[in-house]
Motif scaffolding. Structure first.
Motif, short mmCIF file in Angstrom:
data_model
loop_
_atom_site.label_atom_id
_atom_site.label_comp_id
_atom_site.label_asym_id
_atom_site.label_seq_id
_atom_site.Cartn_x
_atom_site.Cartn_y
_atom_site.Cartn_z
N ALA A 18 11.43 4.23 4.58
CA ALA A 18 9.76 4.73 4.55
C ALA A 18 9.54 5.61 3.65
O ALA A 18 10.38 5.93 2.62
CB ALA A 18 9.59 5.54 5.88
N SER A 52 -2.12 4.11 3.91
CA SER A 52 -0.91 4.07 4.16
C SER A 52 -0.63 4.84 5.47
O SER A 52 -1.48 5.27 6.06
CB SER A 52 -0.55 4.95 2.89
N ALA A 53 1.12 5.12 5.39
CA ALA A 53 1.40 5.48 6.08
C ALA A 53 3.12 5.95 5.60
O ALA A 53 3.70 5.01 5.55
CB ALA A 53 1.71 4.89 7.79
N GLN A 54 3.33 7.30 5.97
CA GLN A 54 4.04 7.75 4.97
C GLN A 54 5.10 9.17 6.39
O GLN A 54 3.76 9.58 6.62
CB GLN A 54 3.95 8.14 3.79
N ASP A 85 6.75 15.72 8.82
CA ASP A 85 5.34 15.36 9.57
C ASP A 85 5.17 13.17 9.30
O ASP A 85 5.94 12.96 8.75
CB ASP A 85 4.11 15.99 8.81
N TYR A 86 4.34 12.96 10.16
CA TYR A 86 3.98 11.72 10.25
C TYR A 86 2.12 11.53 9.86
O TYR A 86 1.23 11.40 10.77
CB TYR A 86 4.84 10.84 10.94
N VAL A 87 1.80 11.12 8.61
CA VAL A 87 0.24 10.88 8.50
C VAL A 87 0.50 9.39 8.12
O VAL A 87 0.32 8.70 7.77
CB VAL A 87 0.33 11.66 7.25
N GLU A 88 -0.31 8.78 8.95
CA GLU A 88 -0.97 7.30 8.70
C GLU A 88 -2.62 8.11 8.32
O GLU A 88 -3.66 8.45 8.54
CB GLU A 88 -1.12 6.81 10.20
N ASP A 89 -3.30 6.47 7.64
CA ASP A 89 -4.66 7.03 7.23
C ASP A 89 -5.00 4.94 6.84
O ASP A 89 -4.70 4.23 6.90
CB ASP A 89 -5.22 7.33 5.93
N LYS A 90 -6.52 5.21 6.97
CA LYS A 90 -6.32 4.10 6.11
C LYS A 90 -5.63 2.62 4.90
O LYS A 90 -5.29 1.52 5.34
CB LYS A 90 -8.00 3.87 5.69
N ALA A 106 4.02 14.49 15.68
CA ALA A 106 3.57 12.60 15.11
C ALA A 106 4.85 12.50 14.76
O ALA A 106 5.24 10.79 14.69
CB ALA A 106 2.77 13.05 14.30
N ARG A 136 6.77 9.03 15.54
CA ARG A 136 6.79 7.87 14.74
C ARG A 136 8.86 6.86 15.49
O ARG A 136 9.19 6.39 14.94
CB ARG A 136 6.35 8.12 13.44
#
Length: 123
Positions: free
Chosen positions: A4, A101-103, A94-99, A25, A29
């Motif tokens: 990832a 990207s996801a990373q 941390d794992y962050v998702e937005d409109k 989070a 994931r």
């Protein structure tokens, strides 16, 4: 096999006597990525690349290498490559998702500088 994208942010040192190494989070994931008919683990390492010198590398593995550091939290196991250990010491994953990207995002108190996009860093 690379797993990832990962981004780094300069983080403050964690103040708890028992610091959390991964946010809920990230744990969720990681659990999703490693479940399946053939359970896998994730190894976190660092590669020499990018405009600031180092980038995180996440990859699947089926076995622990001789000098890997094993980090267990909430039923999830993450291996840290021994060459990356001093660079990631004290970091929070941390794992962050937005409109768009996801990373995985690493808040790393050891970072001295990072590039504008946050993909590479220097410790």
């Amino acid at each position: 096999m690379s797993l990832a994208a990962a981004r780094v942010v300069k983080g403050a040192a964690l103040k708890s006597s028992r610091p959390r190494k991964a946010t809920p989070a990230a744990v969720t994931r990681l659990r999703t990525l490693t479940e399946g008919p053939e359970p896998k683990m994730v190894r976190v390492g660092i590669r020499t690349r990018g405009c600031s010198g180092q980038q995180y590398n996440l990859e699947y593995t089926n076995k622990k290498e001789k000098f890997d550091e094993e980090v267990k939290q909430d039923g999830v196991t993450v291996l840290v490559d021994n060459k990356a250990l001093l660079s990631v010491l004290g970091s929070e994953m941390d794992y962050v998702e937005d409109k768009v990207s996801a990373q995985f995002v690493f808040s790393n108190p050891n970072v001295k500088e990072s590039c504008g996009c946050g993909q590479s860093f220097m410790t």
